[in-house]
Design a protein around this motif. Structure first.
Motif, PDB file in Angstrom:
ATOM      1  N   THR A   1       2.167  40.720  41.446  1.00  0.00           N
ATOM      2  CA  THR A   1       1.729  39.540  40.716  1.00  0.00           C
ATOM      3  C   THR A   1       0.613  39.946  39.759  1.00  0.00           C
ATOM      4  O   THR A   1       0.052  41.041  39.864  1.00  0.00           O
TER       5      THR A   1
ATOM      6  N   LYS B   1      13.851  39.674  46.974  1.00  0.00           N
ATOM      7  CA  LYS B   1      13.596  39.260  45.591  1.00  0.00           C
ATOM      8  C   LYS B   1      13.203  37.781  45.548  1.00  0.00           C
ATOM      9  O   LYS B   1      12.239  37.394  44.871  1.00  0.00           O
TER      10      LYS B   1
ATOM     11  N   GLY C   1       0.732  35.192  46.588  1.00  0.00           N
ATOM     12  CA  GLY C   1       0.451  35.836  45.308  1.00  0.00           C
ATOM     13  C   GLY C   1      -0.782  35.274  44.630  1.00  0.00           C
ATOM     14  O   GLY C   1      -1.533  36.012  43.980  1.00  0.00           O
TER      15      GLY C   1
ATOM     16  N   GLY D   1       5.318  35.850  42.652  1.00  0.00           N
ATOM     17  CA  GLY D   1       5.402  37.250  42.299  1.00  0.00           C
ATOM     18  C   GLY D   1       6.818  37.636  41.957  1.00  0.00           C
ATOM     19  O   GLY D   1       7.680  36.786  41.729  1.00  0.00           O
ATOM     20  N   ARG D   2       7.063  38.901  41.899  1.00  0.00           N
ATOM     21  CA  ARG D   2       8.411  39.452  41.760  1.00  0.00           C
ATOM     22  C   ARG D   2       8.426  40.784  42.479  1.00  0.00           C
ATOM     23  O   ARG D   2       7.360  41.361  42.770  1.00  0.00           O
ATOM     24  N   LEU D   3       9.607  41.295  42.792  1.00  0.00           N
ATOM     25  CA  LEU D   3       9.672  42.599  43.429  1.00  0.00           C
ATOM     26  C   LEU D   3       8.981  43.642  42.556  1.00  0.00           C
ATOM     27  O   LEU D   3       9.193  43.689  41.343  1.00  0.00           O
TER      28      LEU D   3
ATOM     29  N   TYR E   1       5.001  42.106  51.830  1.00  0.00           N
ATOM     30  CA  TYR E   1       5.278  40.755  52.333  1.00  0.00           C
ATOM     31  C   TYR E   1       6.422  40.790  53.335  1.00  0.00           C
ATOM     32  O   TYR E   1       7.441  41.460  53.135  1.00  0.00           O
TER      33      TYR E   1
ATOM     34  N   CYS F   1       9.593  37.124  47.081  1.00  0.00           N
ATOM     35  CA  CYS F   1       8.491  37.430  46.162  1.00  0.00           C
ATOM     36  C   CYS F   1       8.324  36.333  45.126  1.00  0.00           C
ATOM     37  O   CYS F   1       7.193  35.935  44.806  1.00  0.00           O
ATOM     38  N   GLU F   2       9.433  35.823  44.594  1.00  0.00           N
ATOM     39  CA  GLU F   2       9.358  34.758  43.592  1.00  0.00           C
ATOM     40  C   GLU F   2       8.759  33.484  44.193  1.00  0.00           C
ATOM     41  O   GLU F   2       8.024  32.763  43.516  1.00  0.00           O
TER      42      GLU F   2
ATOM     43  N   CYS G   1       5.806  43.049  46.686  1.00  0.00           N
ATOM     44  CA  CYS G   1       5.768  42.097  45.587  1.00  0.00           C
ATOM     45  C   CYS G   1       4.661  42.475  44.604  1.00  0.00           C
ATOM     46  O   CYS G   1       3.684  43.131  44.968  1.00  0.00           O
TER      47      CYS G   1
END
Length: 340
Positions: free
Chosen positions: A243, A168, A277, A176-178, A153, A171-172, A241
């Motif tokens: 998910t 970080k 995501g 998602g998250r890293l 991303y 992504c959220e 990211c």
């Protein structure tokens, strides 16, 4: 004669040593100085999906006279342990946000397994079940691994715009998250090939290469390229990211819409414009295949392809194709909506 040892005396000293050596060569183990109360887990890696209820097994072979069991999560990067739950076999107390979704299974009197309801992306990682009896504490370690998908991303401003903390957050914002290194490695084995470097959850910067080529780290062997240690505040890269499965579903609304019209079209259907995501999860877990570009919430236009075909992205492999970030006022695309 002084200094001479008789044969019977020599045998008396050497035979015990010889028998002990013989048993060690056969694999006999020295007795453990204390009891082992926790049974080793049959499977050290537990697989689950977002939204599921999962169980991390921890079972006592025999209970000590008095004890406590403490569950904790080992945070990535700094090896800090966050308490989740402590029990004395009768009563349990939860800690932190995960403790509110965690409980003891208590399938029998020796069961200290942890049940986590509504698994979230951030729940993935390493857990420790520790028996505390004041004499010989012992523990077993387990890893919770989520089925999911990794996606690279970058924002509309172009590549290499994020420091670690911005990556970080990005992504959220995209559901998602890293990603961790293990998740990126898994994605690489499944076909992810990407030349731009991106942050990972541990704070490293890497990128996966399947087809080695000059503009992508040289013509060496394929693998995960690493940029080495980087400054989390100063250095800037893209993000990788991660998910997992969705509780809702993604659907396509055709038309020639601007970005604002795309938001209105989804609202009329009781939904919201899908995030990046969302689209990747629908492609990965629901097999969403749509050869039409559609707006997403970040202002990008993308479409998911499960079965590659001519005039549908031009690439031989499945994936989520991107048209980048067109002008929001450009009325040329449909939209992908997400509904719980």
């Amino acid at each position: 004669m002084q200094g001479r040892i008789s044969l019977p005396s020599l045998c008396h000293f050497l035979l015990p040593w010889a028998f002990a050596t013989f048993h060690r060569t056969l694999g006999d183990q020295a007795p453990h100085p204390g009891p082992h109360y926790l049974l080793p887990p049959i499977h050290e890696v537990i697989h689950s999906r977002r939204g599921a209820t999962t169980t991390l097994p921890c079972v006592l072979g025999a209970p000590p006279p008095s004890y406590k069991v403490r569950w904790s999560k080992v945070e990535p990067g700094d090896l800090r342990e966050t308490p989740i739950l402590i029990t004395n076999g009768l009563h349990a107390r939860g800690y932190g946000p995960l403790g509110g979704r965690a409980r003891m299974r208590r399938g029998h009197r020796l069961d200290a397994s942890l049940v986590i309801a509504g698994v979230r992306l951030e729940d993935e990682g390493r857990y420790r079940c520790e028996l505390i009896n004041g004499i010989e504490d012992e523990s077993v370690a387990l890893t919770l691994r989520l089925e999911g998908v990794v996606f690279p991303y970058q924002p509309s401003r172009g590549r290499y715009q994020f420091n670690y903390y911005e990556a970080k957050q990005a992504c959220e914002e995209q559901d998602g998250r890293l990603a961790t290194y293990a998740q990126l490695y898994q994605a690489w084995t499944e076909g992810l090939d990407w030349c731009n470097a991106g942050w990972l959850l541990e704070g490293s910067v890497r990128y996966p290469v399947l087809t080695a080529r000059a503009p992508c780290g040289g013509r060496g062997r394929p693998g995960i390229r690493s940029y080495g240690p980087r400054d989390r505040k100063r250095d800037r890269y893209d993000a990788f990211c991660f998910t997992s499965a969705l509780s809702g579903h993604v659907f396509f609304v055709p038309g020639r819409l601007t970005l604002s019209e795309a938001h209105a079209a989804c609202r009329r259907r009781g939904a919201m414009v899908a995030k990046v995501g969302h689209l990747y999860a629908a492609w990965k877990f629901s097999g969403l295949d749509q050869c039409d570009g559609g707006w997403l919430a970040d202002g990008s236009v993308r479409f998911p392809i499960t079965t590659p075909r001519p005039r549908c992205g031009g690439l031989p492999d499945p994936g989520v194709r991107s048209f980048g970030f067109p002008r929001p006022q450009q009325a040329a695309y449909g939209t992908y909506c997400y509904s719980e």
